[in-house]
Write a protein that holds these residues in place. Sequence first.
Motif, PDB file in Angstrom:
ATOM      1  N   VAL A 677      52.692  65.558   2.214  1.00  0.00           N
ATOM      2  CA  VAL A 677      51.661  65.545   3.266  1.00  0.00           C
ATOM      3  C   VAL A 677      50.398  66.241   2.783  1.00  0.00           C
ATOM      4  N   THR A 678      49.299  65.874   3.406  1.00  0.00           N
ATOM      5  CA  THR A 678      48.054  66.631   3.190  1.00  0.00           C
ATOM      6  C   THR A 678      47.549  67.134   4.529  1.00  0.00           C
ATOM      7  N   ILE A 679      46.880  68.310   4.456  1.00  0.00           N
ATOM      8  CA  ILE A 679      46.272  68.894   5.658  1.00  0.00           C
ATOM      9  C   ILE A 679      44.876  69.395   5.293  1.00  0.00           C
ATOM     10  N   ALA A 680      44.059  69.628   6.320  1.00  0.00           N
ATOM     11  CA  ALA A 680      42.752  70.243   6.076  1.00  0.00           C
ATOM     12  C   ALA A 680      42.977  71.709   5.696  1.00  0.00           C
ATOM     13  N   ALA A 681      42.160  72.224   4.748  1.00  0.00           N
ATOM     14  CA  ALA A 681      42.333  73.600   4.242  1.00  0.00           C
ATOM     15  C   ALA A 681      42.312  74.627   5.369  1.00  0.00           C
ATOM     16  N   GLU A 682      41.471  74.386   6.386  1.00  0.00           N
ATOM     17  CA  GLU A 682      41.357  75.378   7.476  1.00  0.00           C
ATOM     18  C   GLU A 682      42.609  75.462   8.351  1.00  0.00           C
ATOM     19  N   ASP A 683      43.511  74.472   8.209  1.00  0.00           N
ATOM     20  CA  ASP A 683      44.744  74.476   9.017  1.00  0.00           C
ATOM     21  C   ASP A 683      45.932  75.102   8.288  1.00  0.00           C
ATOM     22  N   GLN A 684      45.674  75.720   7.117  1.00  0.00           N
ATOM     23  CA  GLN A 684      46.781  76.204   6.276  1.00  0.00           C
ATOM     24  C   GLN A 684      47.700  77.190   6.998  1.00  0.00           C
ATOM     25  N   VAL A 685      47.134  78.205   7.631  1.00  0.00           N
ATOM     26  CA  VAL A 685      47.959  79.238   8.277  1.00  0.00           C
ATOM     27  C   VAL A 685      48.781  78.637   9.409  1.00  0.00           C
ATOM     28  N   LYS A 686      48.109  77.829  10.233  1.00  0.00           N
ATOM     29  CA  LYS A 686      48.791  77.208  11.367  1.00  0.00           C
ATOM     30  C   LYS A 686      49.940  76.316  10.889  1.00  0.00           C
TER      31      LYS A 686
END
Length: 736
Positions: A677-686
């Motif tokens: 999967v990929t996610i936006a960097a700003e969503d890493q902690v969540k």
Amino acid sequence: MTEPTAKQIKDEKIYQQWGLTDSEYELISQKILKRLPNYTETGLYSVMWSEHCSYKNSKKVLRKMPNKSPRVLAGPGEDAGILDIGDDQAVVFKAESHNHPSAVEPYQGAATGVGGIIRDIFSMGATPIALLDSLKFGPLKNGQTKHLVNEVVAGIGGYGNCIGLPTVGGEVSFEDCYEHNPLVNAMCVGLLNKTEFKHGTASGDNNLIIYVGAKTGRDGIHGATFASDEFTDTKNKQRSAVQVGNPFIEKLLMDACVEIIEKHSEWVLGIQDMGAAGLVSSTAEMASKAGSGLVLNLDKVPQRETKMSAYEMMLSESQERMVLCIKPDYLEEVLNFFRDYELDAVVIGRVTTDGQYKIYHQNNLVTDIPVDSLTEDVPEYDRQETEPQRMIDDKDYRFIPEITSLEETWQEMLQRPNIASKKHFYQTYDSQVKANTLVRPGGDAGVVRIRGTKKALAMTNDSNSKYTYLNPFIGGQIAVMEAARNIVATGGEPIGVTDCLNFGNPEDPEAFYELDKSVEGISSACELIKTPVISGNVSLYNEYNEVAIYPSPMIGMVGLIDDIDKITTIGFKKADDLIYLIGQTQDDFNGSELQMQKTGAIKGDLRPLDLQTEKFNQDLIKTAIAQKLIKSCHDLSEGGLAVALSESAFDNQLGFEIKTTLTSAQMFSETQSRFLVTIAAEDQVKFETLLQTDFELLGQVTTEPEFVVTTTDEKVSIDGRQAETNWKEAIPCLMK
């Protein structure tokens, strides 16, 4: 030709040529009829008692399948299964095999396979909305196989495109064992705009039996028997058993049947398509289900050839034909309705209450037998089963590959026909017709919108027969779970399954073991994720000169996407997005594409599948998609992580830079239960807070199509453009 007498059939054992055994013939003549069956009657029993129609070798096994859930409105036993999807709507779907006809006459075999599965859907009153296919062939190394592949693909495309249905997904694979016995499995999905549907029954004294559609010819006679026999050098050229399709008549028939059920439901008491075993199976099954009898007059049947006998008319599998049961009060309305569609519609019989199946031809009573004797009195066989010797011999064998060059192996793997792009084939199919397709072929699952709602249906079919060959039980589980991962990765909730069970000769104890254990594996996986098996078919005797195909259960799965905003695709979306591997990677190389690449054969056992881990990871992905955290998602299957990364990057011509705790060999491991999967960097902690499981942050997406990979063994930089060229051109190059 003068038909043999009943005595000749017995003395010369003519019934054996039609697939009836001595004991079956004795059961019919001595116990059921207490007389010798005539030529026509023997023909009827031979097709209705064939494996293809009766499941006499597989019924006991099939009962292990779960087929109930709160969504199930109709399950096995109808033309297709039906699941409630809310808002007074239902999804209808089924898969069918057309293996033997496609081996002999590939274009018509594949085309009529598609036509038959479409009829199964609209006979329930549903509007067909999408097609999928699962195809297996021999290696692309000779002209004969390439011709076969081209014709099958053309047949599927020709029929689906003409009728105006998008082909939105499927799979194609190549193994030696399918060279003389290819597998052609077609799946159709339809939509019911209400949760009422028509059963395939013929009930009510003196109600009428109506024949609708194309005229009857001599094509497809004994098609069901042909499908229940093995191929040999001398027995594989039975062209007369292959049907000939006409998609333009089917389109008229489809539109007419959907409209009559939607708008004039009170006219129609029952409806069924004439599929395998043609007129006999459709009418006998409709009467048997209703506990009634039938009288048919074959002189009324529309015929396109002269001097057809009762035997030929009853056993013909001419395409594009339906049977309806109606009340006499509505006769004129029904005939006029079909006349407006320029379709033949005639009364060919009536329902009786005596339970007898009577057929008249040229004013002679040519058949008078109990209707249930065709459908309910078929012997059920409890076959011997033994574990295949190869499983015992190779139980402890573990293939551990040596990778001397990660880059070289990576490029080679992308060119393997089972991994390379299948666009060369699916570009033949119109995947956009009707303008409802939201995810086209090439991803994890096809997706079709449900107009007037925010919902969509995700659909896929999966079959990794190499796994099932090594361990039928685990292979069956994997087939279900890979299909489920494809649905989940696309944003859907798996809700039900159809299957095509393609196996060898059930009278061989090892082949029967493969069937039985595969079904047990499928059942255990379906029970866990609550996906009932609501339809499907069994195709046995897939052998050539007594050598069987790999055991090849195909799982067709449908998922519900409750909001089209949840739809997720495999392609990386933009640079700097973070790339995660969800799930643990082990040394799972037995049965893998890498094992085939390195050794040219598969060998060994499979690691048991942890169903709880599988479900946990799927639920995790569903939650992350619902929370809008995931930008792209791809399940890991053939070729493992390296292939998943490549396919995700190719989609939008992006690259990636990753560093992993895996070895170079483990980049191609085929451990189950994993997602990329990929996610936006700003969503890493969540995102990482949500995970709490086996995961690895691999790296990030890059703008340039370059694959920079650091494993525990080496660091490589792979030209993504070259990799994509290799992946895209491998099959067109082989097909030249």
